[in-house]
Design a protein around this motif. Sequence first.
Motif, PDB file in Angstrom:
ATOM      1  N   ILE A  77       0.843  -1.207   0.000  1.00 57.35           N
ATOM      2  CA  ILE A  77       0.000   0.000   0.000  1.00 57.35           C
ATOM      3  C   ILE A  77       0.872   1.249   0.000  1.00 57.35           C
ATOM      4  N   SER A  78       1.916   1.251   0.817  1.00 58.84           N
ATOM      5  CA  SER A  78       2.801   2.418   0.909  1.00 58.84           C
ATOM      6  C   SER A  78       3.504   2.693  -0.413  1.00 58.84           C
ATOM      7  N   ILE A  79       4.005   1.641  -1.042  1.00 60.97           N
ATOM      8  CA  ILE A  79       4.692   1.808  -2.325  1.00 60.97           C
ATOM      9  C   ILE A  79       3.739   2.368  -3.378  1.00 60.97           C
ATOM     10  N   THR A  80       2.503   1.862  -3.377  1.00 59.61           N
ATOM     11  CA  THR A  80       1.506   2.353  -4.343  1.00 59.61           C
ATOM     12  C   THR A  80       1.209   3.821  -4.119  1.00 59.61           C
ATOM     13  N   VAL A  81       1.010   4.209  -2.852  1.00 64.53           N
ATOM     14  CA  VAL A  81       0.710   5.615  -2.525  1.00 64.53           C
ATOM     15  C   VAL A  81       1.881   6.513  -2.890  1.00 64.53           C
ATOM     16  N   ILE A  82       3.097   6.093  -2.525  1.00 64.88           N
ATOM     17  CA  ILE A  82       4.291   6.906  -2.820  1.00 64.88           C
ATOM     18  C   ILE A  82       4.490   7.031  -4.330  1.00 64.88           C
ATOM     19  N   PHE A  83       4.360   5.908  -5.031  1.00 69.38           N
ATOM     20  CA  PHE A  83       4.527   5.900  -6.485  1.00 69.38           C
ATOM     21  C   PHE A  83       3.512   6.831  -7.151  1.00 69.38           C
ATOM     22  N   GLY A  84       2.259   6.732  -6.706  1.00 69.54           N
ATOM     23  CA  GLY A  84       1.219   7.590  -7.269  1.00 69.54           C
ATOM     24  C   GLY A  84       1.442   9.056  -6.954  1.00 69.54           C
ATOM     25  N   SER A  85       1.841   9.330  -5.719  1.00 72.47           N
ATOM     26  CA  SER A  85       2.061  10.727  -5.306  1.00 72.47           C
ATOM     27  C   SER A  85       3.217  11.355  -6.078  1.00 72.47           C
ATOM     28  N   LEU A  86       4.313  10.600  -6.215  1.00 70.19           N
ATOM     29  CA  LEU A  86       5.467  11.126  -6.949  1.00 70.19           C
ATOM     30  C   LEU A  86       5.111  11.396  -8.408  1.00 70.19           C
ATOM     31  N   TYR A  87       4.334  10.499  -8.999  1.00 68.41           N
ATOM     32  CA  TYR A  87       3.956  10.714 -10.400  1.00 68.41           C
ATOM     33  C   TYR A  87       3.081  11.960 -10.539  1.00 68.41           C
ATOM     34  N   ILE A  88       2.089  12.103  -9.667  1.00 62.70           N
ATOM     35  CA  ILE A  88       1.184  13.254  -9.739  1.00 62.70           C
ATOM     36  C   ILE A  88       1.960  14.548  -9.541  1.00 62.70           C
ATOM     37  N   MET A  89       2.891  14.559  -8.569  1.00 61.89           N
ATOM     38  CA  MET A  89       3.646  15.782  -8.291  1.00 61.89           C
ATOM     39  C   MET A  89       4.590  16.138  -9.426  1.00 61.89           C
ATOM     40  N   ASN A  90       5.247  15.114 -10.003  1.00 58.86           N
ATOM     41  CA  ASN A  90       6.238  15.375 -11.052  1.00 58.86           C
ATOM     42  C   ASN A  90       5.615  15.629 -12.420  1.00 58.86           C
ATOM     43  N   SER A  91       4.391  15.180 -12.611  1.00 62.45           N
ATOM     44  CA  SER A  91       3.740  15.413 -13.901  1.00 62.45           C
ATOM     45  C   SER A  91       2.531  16.316 -13.753  1.00 62.45           C
ATOM     46  N   ASN A  92       2.581  17.160 -12.715  1.00 64.30           N
ATOM     47  CA  ASN A  92       1.456  18.048 -12.453  1.00 64.30           C
ATOM     48  C   ASN A  92       1.150  18.921 -13.668  1.00 64.30           C
ATOM     49  N   ASP A  93      -0.067  18.859 -14.131  1.00 61.76           N
ATOM     50  CA  ASP A  93      -0.518  19.621 -15.295  1.00 61.76           C
ATOM     51  C   ASP A  93      -1.782  20.364 -14.891  1.00 61.76           C
ATOM     52  N   ASP A  94      -1.664  21.690 -14.825  1.00 58.21           N
ATOM     53  CA  ASP A  94      -2.798  22.500 -14.374  1.00 58.21           C
ATOM     54  C   ASP A  94      -3.662  23.013 -15.513  1.00 58.21           C
ATOM     55  N   SER A  95      -3.528  22.412 -16.691  1.00 54.51           N
ATOM     56  CA  SER A  95      -4.270  22.929 -17.851  1.00 54.51           C
ATOM     57  C   SER A  95      -5.772  22.839 -17.654  1.00 54.51           C
ATOM     58  N   TRP A  96      -6.224  21.729 -17.032  1.00 54.61           N
ATOM     59  CA  TRP A  96      -7.676  21.596 -16.841  1.00 54.61           C
ATOM     60  C   TRP A  96      -8.195  22.641 -15.854  1.00 54.61           C
ATOM     61  N   VAL A  97      -7.458  22.862 -14.742  1.00 57.98           N
ATOM     62  CA  VAL A  97      -7.877  23.873 -13.764  1.00 57.98           C
ATOM     63  C   VAL A  97      -7.838  25.256 -14.404  1.00 57.98           C
ATOM     64  N   TYR A  98      -6.818  25.472 -15.258  1.00 66.74           N
ATOM     65  CA  TYR A  98      -6.734  26.757 -15.966  1.00 66.74           C
ATOM     66  C   TYR A  98      -7.951  26.964 -16.863  1.00 66.74           C
ATOM     67  N   GLN A  99      -8.350  25.914 -17.561  1.00 70.48           N
ATOM     68  CA  GLN A  99      -9.520  26.026 -18.435  1.00 70.48           C
ATOM     69  C   GLN A  99     -10.766  26.357 -17.635  1.00 70.48           C
ATOM     70  N   GLN A 100     -10.866  25.818 -16.425  1.00 69.48           N
ATOM     71  CA  GLN A 100     -12.007  26.151 -15.564  1.00 69.48           C
ATOM     72  C   GLN A 100     -11.998  27.639 -15.213  1.00 69.48           C
ATOM     73  N   HIS A 101     -10.819  28.184 -14.921  1.00 62.66           N
ATOM     74  CA  HIS A 101     -10.706  29.609 -14.638  1.00 62.66           C
ATOM     75  C   HIS A 101     -11.103  30.447 -15.856  1.00 62.66           C
ATOM     76  N   VAL A 102     -10.672  29.977 -17.037  1.00 60.69           N
ATOM     77  CA  VAL A 102     -11.004  30.706 -18.267  1.00 60.69           C
ATOM     78  C   VAL A 102     -12.509  30.734 -18.476  1.00 60.69           C
ATOM     79  N   GLU A 103     -13.174  29.613 -18.202  1.00 61.29           N
ATOM     80  CA  GLU A 103     -14.632  29.574 -18.354  1.00 61.29           C
ATOM     81  C   GLU A 103     -15.301  30.573 -17.409  1.00 61.29           C
TER      82      GLU A 103
END
Length: 477
Positions: free
Chosen positions: A348-374
Amino acid sequence: MPHFSKTLLFPGRSSAELLSIAYGTFQELSWKLKIAGNDQIVGYTNSKWKNKGEEIIVITENEKVIMMSKMVNGEVLDILQKNRRNITRFQQAFENLVQHEDVLQLENWTGELSTLQQETFLLAEQEKEERMEVERIMKLSSGSRSVTYFLIGTNALIFLLMWITGAGIWEPGTDVLIKWGANYKPMTTGGEWWRLFTCIFVHIGIVHLLLNMYALLMIGNYLEPMLGRLRFTVAYVCTGIIASITSLWWHQDPIVSAGASGAIFGLYGLFLALLTTNLIPHSARKALLQSIGIFVLYNITYGLRSQTVDNSAHIGGLLSGLAIGYLYFFTIKTEARLKTNATLVAIISITVIFGSLYIMNSNDDSWVYQQHVEKIVGIEAEALKPLQNIKDPMLLKEVATVTQPKWQEAKHLLEETSMYKLNGQLVNHRKMLEQYLDLRIKQTDLIIIALQGHENVDSELNRYTENINVLLERMQK
């Protein structure tokens, strides 16, 4: 299966004598003997190609012989009357041996038959011990399958709710899938990380659901009783999440991904790992390994040729399942609770760490930006509304109290995106949008000055209006 049987009477003959003569009949016909009991012999006629011959069963009683020929290669009909011909041959050979009985030969057959009976007994004991060992490890008759049924029910319920609320039963649209929690990179890496989990329970049509649930039922029937509810659940969820991450990593162009197949491949990978160890007795392991191997190989190969299958999720689930399977091997073999708990915590820990590292390192705010634009587009409509009626006597007040504050509100909303991680195209879009809002604010200041009766602002106002129109054209390209 097609079969034919016949009963013969031999007055004065004991069951043991008749069984020894039956043994000699198999020898005379050069048919293969398989097993022998106290009152029966089982063998096969000569094989052809890859198929076994017909199965021959001989049962003896005092003064009676029952002979049966059975087809065992999946035949539906005995068009060529093979069974009848086998029994005729056996009867002729048997009766010939009875008529020309050789006492010495009969004693030899009795001795050889006794050896075969002992071998059969030992084989039966060995098979019994192997069945007991298989049951001890796999718990097929005593283990629970409640998690498997729960997962199938949950997936079916979610699909039913999707259908009731308007999703297509054959192929729901991408908007519907995203609404229900499908995996979509701009959203998943833009803050909605929980889609890594929820997408496991969303399916793209009834056929997709049925195929996945059938595969889950098949693997769950074997794996859950052996692993137990907790280990099975952890494996399903963790391999499913890793499969979702693999899909995001593999597809540079975002796709909408959904379905339980990544988690299911994880379970098949786990079982495949266990089948490559000595945990399960060889007799059961060989057949299962062949079946599971064919399933995995076929589906991976099919996924490589299909444009609609997310094979990256399948491979991610499969590889993570293999790894978890080898970790589970030690906990299943020893049944040490402390070791089991430590292994589960580690997975469980490895899965959480692996997922967290991927999300943090590939953070893409384009969708949130599009929400702001709307939201900014909505504010823009409110800001321009007072200017639609230039003859309104309250125009000056409306522009000062509505239009100007709204442009300021839009500007503040855009400033919230200043630290967002965006691709090059959206970075340019943000710069142009910032210029646009600045021009609108300055244009509105000039409109207020003009409405207050000041002169000599028309040319400057026209220049701002032209700049705004040029910028809008650039933004629309």
